[in-house]
Design an enzyme around this catalytic site. Structure first.
Site, PDB file in Angstrom:
ATOM      1  CG  ASP A 319     -26.449-101.355  25.950  1.00 16.73           C
ATOM      2  OD1 ASP A 319     -26.722-101.203  26.938  1.00 16.73           O
ATOM      3  OD2 ASP A 319     -24.989-102.192  26.068  1.00 16.73           O
ATOM      4  CB  CYS A 320     -29.158 -98.727  26.793  1.00 15.03           C
ATOM      5  SG  CYS A 320     -29.469 -98.941  28.474  1.00 15.03           S
TER       6      CYS A 320
END
Length: 800
Positions: A319-320
């Site tokens: 995920d970012c």
């Protein structure tokens, strides 16, 4: 210069200008392997295997070039003719603007906005789910072909809607692992292109063929080395046990989800297992949170389980900034280099963010990582790009090259968005059959509420630019001679009652009153969980005040994803009907009007439990699914929750009534030596006085499968579709046993006073088994109940 020559020259210049205009207004994406010396590289040779082409490309790269591929914004390699590539695009319920890979600044100005996932899930219609995903996939590819989207999209969100306060529950298919798994399979298959055939037609697996254009599509059902060909790439996220944004002192960036083996086996893992095994997803996203003390992106045991046990063929992204959180928020490592080494050695392939770009080289220099670890990641990344055809030359000459702006916002897709909004709408209450309204009997209609005339949040989170959005009020006003509107509250938080008087005034004037209340993204979204299950602010007062003033009982329409405690409305005789419409997307106004006025008979069912406000006393960070009476813990979701409900999972009414009859089903299931490979007496186990078998010791589970043949009769005077839901329950309950569990569902259309038949396949090893406290599937010996509405069929599992 002759007049004829001037005319010809003028015509030529007109044509040239037109061609330039067309070229500039329909830009192509940048692509490698252009027809020149560049296509002589082995990685451009389509006759080679995917693996050989990927390995060839890796062998040509310098270490720095390799590192620059480990970010979502992958750098180009000019000397090899490879342009930059953006991995991050979003397509949760339509092409969204959240990811940098998508823009609406070109020739495509909008894309079809389907209902938010939770509402679509309420249709319990696999056919619909597949068609929506296929439509989104077509629009994604069309936008890629004009340089406005990537090929890799980070959807679907298949986390379990575990807690009603979760801000992103709206993005998921609900609380039941089987339903979420089914949705994941259909979405991934539809979006990645399963069904595209070289005949140029789309093979509808549910009957019929839908002609598009005579393109030469891949037969993506054929799986070769490295995985099947892809139209687009879908991503199962967020792996795993991610369902908390920010609650009290807990944040998704540092939260440690403590999960038992039992809950992991029967709740948190199944959607991801199905997404990979049956859906054939080509991407997996590891989440921010830690799982039992180890960050999800460092859980090599889980990431490798996906590859080794579930046969995952694809790439794993964080995920970012989830790699940064390993060191900066969770303090799992002391240095950035340790974090980089841990995630890459665990099996992650790419980082959404710049953390790997900044720290991978020093990680190698410190001897904590080897170049071969990067090569392993690049093999997965390049293999997916090759399966997408990214290195096959000009995409406009490829199998999907004809798709373009004409394939976005089509009438077919907009009709599908309308159908999804209609099928997902749930009728929660309808006293004395108040609905549907008769169109010719409504002289005046009052529509009240802050969401009634607002289109900005009608799609929910991860929304793009809709094709033709209409407010709920716009959809309703065409059904009455006179339509009046008042917001009542200035916004959804509704902190003031200043607008109440106007709302009460029009309610007194109108023949019928519709109040639209509920949630929007100010109340629930990414990085924001709710603290209450009640209507926000003074909304409850608005609803009750309008209901008391209206000359007739009112209709209450609820928006939003999260469950609401509307017990006051359920009990109020001045509120005749309640509808839940979630976030219905661009066609929501029309869908709502058609349901209220009887053009469409509602058949949606709630895909989550609606809890009372008292549930907010349950700690949101407690990941346990099962109830624990010793500490006053009520459990979670319909399978384990033991407390009171406002509305239960699967609740949903219709304008007609349906009855069930089991036409055929076995009453006994015998397990002998042929099913177990040995004497059943030798492998029987016992728990709390109940005998059971380990499912992995049953050698022929397929042979145990059977069909339940069911008749559904419409006993009312209106045609309608009905969701058939078959549950199972172990009759001899022991600790950890679900209250009941959904094992199958089907949406059946039945005409008035007619019957329809459907057959449901039951797999005892899967549907009648449960997880024990060690996370092993066990099949209890004895009686099991199959439950269909108020009909119960007992089947006895015996051994000899």
């Amino acid at each position: 210069m002759s007049l004829q020559y001037r005319s010809s020259l003028f015509s030529f210049l007109q044509l040239f200008t037109l061609l330039i205009s067309i070229s500039s207004s329909n830009p192509q994406p940048l692509f490698p392997c252009k027809p020149s010396q560049l296509n002589s590289y082995p990685f451009c040779n389509t006759s080679l295997s995917i693996t050989d082409r990927a390995q060839s490309l890796i062998s040509l790269l310098t270490l720095q070039e390799k590192i620059q591929q480990l970010s979502n914004n992958a750098s180009g390699i000019p000397r090899l003719g490879i342009p930059p590539y953006e991995w991050w695009s979003e397509s949760l319920h339509g092409i969204a603007t959240n990811g940098p890979g998508v823009n609406f600044d070109g020739v495509v100005k909008a894309a079809t906005s389907f209902p938010q996932v939770l509402l679509t899930a309420a249709s319990f219609n696999r056919t619909l789910w597949f068609k929506i995903a296929s439509a989104i996939g077509i629009e994604a590819k069309a936008m890629y072909n004009v340089g406005q989207a990537g090929l890799t999209f980070w959807a679907p969100n298949i986390n379990i809607f575990r807690d009603p306060r979760w801000g992103r529950g709206q993005e998921t298919p609900g609380e039941d692992p089987m339903v979420v798994s089914a949705f994941a399979i259909e979405f991934v298959k539809g979006f990645q292109g399963v069904g595209w055939k070289s005949s140029g037609k789309f093979r509808d697996r549910f009957g019929g063929k839908r002609a598009l254009r005579a393109y030469n599509y891949y037969d993506v059902d054929d799986e070769g080395e490295g995985g099947h060909r892809l139209m687009n790439s879908a991503c199962c996220k967020h792996f795993i046990a991610y369902d908390l944004e920010k609650w009290e002192d807990f944040s998704r960036y540092s939260f440690n989800a403590v999960v038992t083996e039992q809950d992991m086996e029967d709740t948190y893992e199944p959607p991801f297992r199905s997404c990979i095994q049956q859906g054939k997803a080509s991407c997996l996203m590891c989440s921010y949170n830690a799982v039992n003390g180890v960050p999800a992106c460092v859980r090599g045991d889980l990431l490798q389980k996906a590859r080794d046990e579930w046969d995952f063929k694809g790439y794993i992204t964080s995920d970012c900034d989830a790699v940064a959180t390993v060191e900066e928020y969770q303090n799992y490592t002391k240095t950035p280099e340790d974090a980089v080494a841990d995630v890459l050695k665990a099996g992650m392939d790419i980082n959404c963010g710049s953390y790997l770009l900044r720290h991978t080289k020093t990680t190698i220099e410190e001897g904590k990582l080897q170049e071969k670890d990067i090569d392993r990641a690049l093999l997965n990344l390049f293999s997916v790009q090759l399966r997408l055809g990214l290195f096959d030359g000009d995409p406009t000459k490829g199998p999907f090259g004809k798709l373009g702006p004409q394939d976005v916002c089509t009438s077919e897709h907009k009709m599908l968005a309308l159908e999804a909004a209609r099928q997902g709408t749930v009728l929660l209450k309808n006293k004395k059959n108040f609905l549907p309204l008769k169109r010719n009997a409504v002289a005046s209609l009052a529509v009240i509420g802050p969401m009634a005339n607002n289109i900005s949040n009608i799609g929910g989170g991860y929304t793009g630019v809709p094709c033709d959005p209409k407010s709920l009020f716009e959809g309703l006003k065409g059904y009455a001679n006179q339509a009046l509107y008042a917001s009542g509250c200035s916004d959804v938080p509704c902190e003031s009652d200043a607008g109440f008087d106007e709302a009460i005034l029009i309610a007194k004037k109108a023949d019928f009153v519709i109040v639209i209340a509920g949630l929007d993204l100010s109340q629930e979204t990414e990085d924001h969980d709710r603290v209450s299950l009640l209507l926000p602010g003074k909304q409850m007062d608005l609803v009750s005040s309008v209901a008391a003033a209206s000359k007739r009982p009112i209709i209450l329409v609820l928006t939003g994803g999260g469950p609401l405690d509307v017990s006051f409305a359920e009990q109020d005789p001045n509120i005749a009907s309640i509808l839940w419409i979630g976030y219905p997307g661009e066609a929501g106004g029309k869908a709502l009007a058609q349901v209220i006025f009887g053009d469409f008979n509602p058949g949606g069912r709630l895909p989550m439990t609606w809890y009372p406000e008292s549930f907010t006393r349950v700690p949101m960070n407690d990941m346990n699914m099962r109830a624990d009476t010793s500490r006053g813990y009520p459990g979670r979701t319909y399978r384990f929750y033991t407390g009171k409900r406002v509305y239960g999972f699967g609740h949903g009414l219709s304008y007609t009534n349906f009855t069930y009859k089991v036409l055929a089903a076995p009453s006994k299931l015998s397990l002998s030596r042929s099913f177990t490979g040995t004497s059943t007496k030798d492998i029987l186990n016992q728990i709390q006085g109940i005998n059971y078998l380990y499912v992995d010791e049953v050698m022929s589970c397929d042979s145990l499968r059977f069909y339940v043949h069911v008749s559904v009769t419409n006993v009312g005077d209106m045609d309608g579709s009905h969701v058939v839901m078959l549950f199972s329950r172990v009759l001899k309950v022991f600790e950890g046993t679900p209250e009941e569990q959904l094992i199958a569902f089907d949406r059946v259309h039945t005409s008035s006073y007619r019957s329809s038949e459907t057959s449901i396949l039951v797999d005892p090893c899967n549907h009648l088994s449960i997880a024990n406290d060690q996370g092993k599937r066990i099949l209890p010996i004895g009686d099991h109940a199959l439950i269909l509405g108020d009909v119960e069929h007992i089947i006895s599992v015996e051994t000899y």
